[in-house]
Design a protein around this motif. Structure first.
Motif, PDB file in Angstrom:
ATOM      1  N   GLU A 117      43.655  42.675  27.874  1.00 40.19           N
ATOM      2  CA  GLU A 117      43.115  41.464  28.487  1.00 40.19           C
ATOM      3  C   GLU A 117      43.415  41.346  29.972  1.00 40.19           C
ATOM      4  N   LEU A 118      44.529  41.907  30.411  1.00 35.90           N
ATOM      5  CA  LEU A 118      44.945  41.753  31.807  1.00 35.90           C
ATOM      6  C   LEU A 118      44.918  43.062  32.587  1.00 35.90           C
ATOM      7  N   GLY A 119      45.144  44.163  31.891  1.00 31.96           N
ATOM      8  CA  GLY A 119      45.163  45.459  32.564  1.00 31.96           C
ATOM      9  C   GLY A 119      46.530  46.111  32.499  1.00 31.96           C
ATOM     10  N   ARG A 179      44.650  36.465  36.377  1.00 33.95           N
ATOM     11  CA  ARG A 179      44.275  37.864  36.537  1.00 33.95           C
ATOM     12  C   ARG A 179      42.822  38.043  36.965  1.00 33.95           C
ATOM     13  N   HIS A 180      41.939  37.231  36.400  1.00 39.47           N
ATOM     14  CA  HIS A 180      40.512  37.495  36.574  1.00 39.47           C
ATOM     15  C   HIS A 180      39.788  36.534  37.519  1.00 39.47           C
ATOM     16  N   HIS A 181      40.437  35.442  37.889  1.00 36.98           N
ATOM     17  CA  HIS A 181      39.735  34.447  38.706  1.00 36.98           C
ATOM     18  C   HIS A 181      40.479  34.054  39.973  1.00 36.98           C
ATOM     19  N   THR A 182      41.586  34.715  40.286  1.00 35.18           N
ATOM     20  CA  THR A 182      42.339  34.411  41.500  1.00 35.18           C
ATOM     21  C   THR A 182      42.801  35.709  42.155  1.00 35.18           C
ATOM     22  N   SER A 183      43.329  35.560  43.364  1.00 34.70           N
ATOM     23  CA  SER A 183      43.953  36.695  44.054  1.00 34.70           C
ATOM     24  C   SER A 183      45.467  36.648  43.943  1.00 34.70           C
ATOM     25  N   ARG A 205      44.975  34.852  31.742  1.00 30.81           N
ATOM     26  CA  ARG A 205      43.625  35.385  31.989  1.00 30.81           C
ATOM     27  C   ARG A 205      43.051  34.826  33.294  1.00 30.81           C
ATOM     28  N   TYR A 206      43.251  33.535  33.500  1.00 29.98           N
ATOM     29  CA  TYR A 206      42.724  32.904  34.711  1.00 29.98           C
ATOM     30  C   TYR A 206      43.324  33.544  35.964  1.00 29.98           C
TER      31      TYR A 206
END
Length: 329
Positions: free
Chosen positions: A232-234, A198-202, A195-196
């Motif tokens: 959750e990730l896409g 996917r949603h908080h980094t490039s 999750r981190y």
């Protein structure tokens, strides 16, 4: 430092608590005096030029070369480890005497590699070394890749992945019982890492699951795993199914049948995942990247080689203009 005099490592969820002279479960981090020391720093177990598809990464600079290297040790205890000769090695003499961060970066540059991959064993356990290598690589315009189980604490996770351009994370199962019994670890920290990323980094993210007959290949578990990724990730996160081969402590288990790979492939597609691959088998489906809109063949592979790349320079499908997720040359 704990009240009882032990020194606690904060790198991964194991939180090893060490007396002087002890090393952690990873085998390469140990207590010297009142400090934790990475004994593997500046030493590599091997340097090899690979196709990026071998990591596997299918949407990150496809067709390019990557310089692969690792150390020894691991913070998991997978009974099915496919590279246990390194992950369980206690003898640091298995590594070359010197491989400074600058030397690794220059080796990649001289070999014409677009990236350097921290692989062979778990890069989390040599995080300080990997981060310094990453800094040296980025100074030369070379990308960095982590092939990892994602078993890392949040503070270290943030610092480590800030220096990583792409990651393939092993999601070994979708069952806590599997993680506990077969890896000595836990599922939730891995899900948190996914999750981190996917949603908080490039960081460009791809996932690999090794299918072990009778352990993590049931239709119910595979469906849950794919549904979680999609929700959750896409649906555009690539998923690689990998075939198990008897090794380490699971030598009595038969190799993964092709039918299992095909069944799991179909389940992933039925759950909406757009990019599903079969990473370490030849023939059949699972090697070609199709446009998610018009289904045109955009990246055709034979083994680990890209034999046709039809992705436009801007990363789009030349037939319908759909943007293909990933990082392209």
């Amino acid at each position: 430092m704990l009240d009882d005099g032990r020194l606690q490592c904060g790198l991964c969820p194991r939180e090893c608590k060490l007396h002087p002279g002890q090393h952690g479960a990873c085998l390469v981090r140990g207590r010297v005096g009142d400090q934790l020391v990475l004994h593997a720093y500046g030493r590599a177990s091997g340097l090899c030029v690979d196709p990026i598809e071998k990591k596997p990464l299918y949407h990150f600079h496809p067709g390019s070369d990557v310089l692969s290297f690792g150390t020894v040790g691991c913070n998991l205890a997978c009974k099915f480890c496919q590279n246990w000769g390194l992950s369980k090695a206690k003898d640091l003499s298995r590594m070359v005497a010197s491989a400074t961060p600058q030397a690794v970066a220059l080796a990649a540059q001289h070999a014409g590699c677009r990236s350097v991959a921290f692989t062979y064993n778990e890069p989390v356990i040599f995080a300080e070394y990997a981060m310094d290598v990453a800094d040296a690589c980025h100074a030369l315009g070379i990308a960095t890749v982590a092939v990892t189980a994602g078993y890392i604490q949040p503070p270290a996770r943030e610092e480590f992945f800030a220096r990583i351009d792409a990651a393939n994370v092993d999601l070994k199962s979708f069952r806590e019982d599997f993680y506990y019994r077969l890896t000595g670890a836990h599922l939730q920290p891995v899900l948190d890492t996914l999750r981190y990323l996917r949603h908080h980094t490039s960081v460009w993210l791809e996932i690999t699951t090794l299918l072990i007959p009778g352990y993590n290949d049931s239709p119910a578990e595979v469906t849950e795993l794919c549904r979680w990724i999609a929700g959750e990730l896409g649906t555009d996160v690539p998923l690689h199914w990998s075939a198990f081969h008897p090794n380490h402590r699971l030598r009595d288990i038969a190799p993964t049948p092709r039918d299992t790979l095909e069944r799991c492939h179909d389940i992933a597609l039925s759950q909406g995942l757009s990019f599903v691959y079969q990473g370490n088998v030849r023939g059949g489906r699972g090697h070609t990247t199709h446009c998610p809109r018009c289904d045109a063949e955009l990246l055709v592979r034979e083994g680990f080689a890209v034999v046709r790349n039809a992705v436009a320079a801007d990363g789009t499908c030349p037939h319908c203009g759909q943007k293909l997720p990933g990082r392209f040359l």
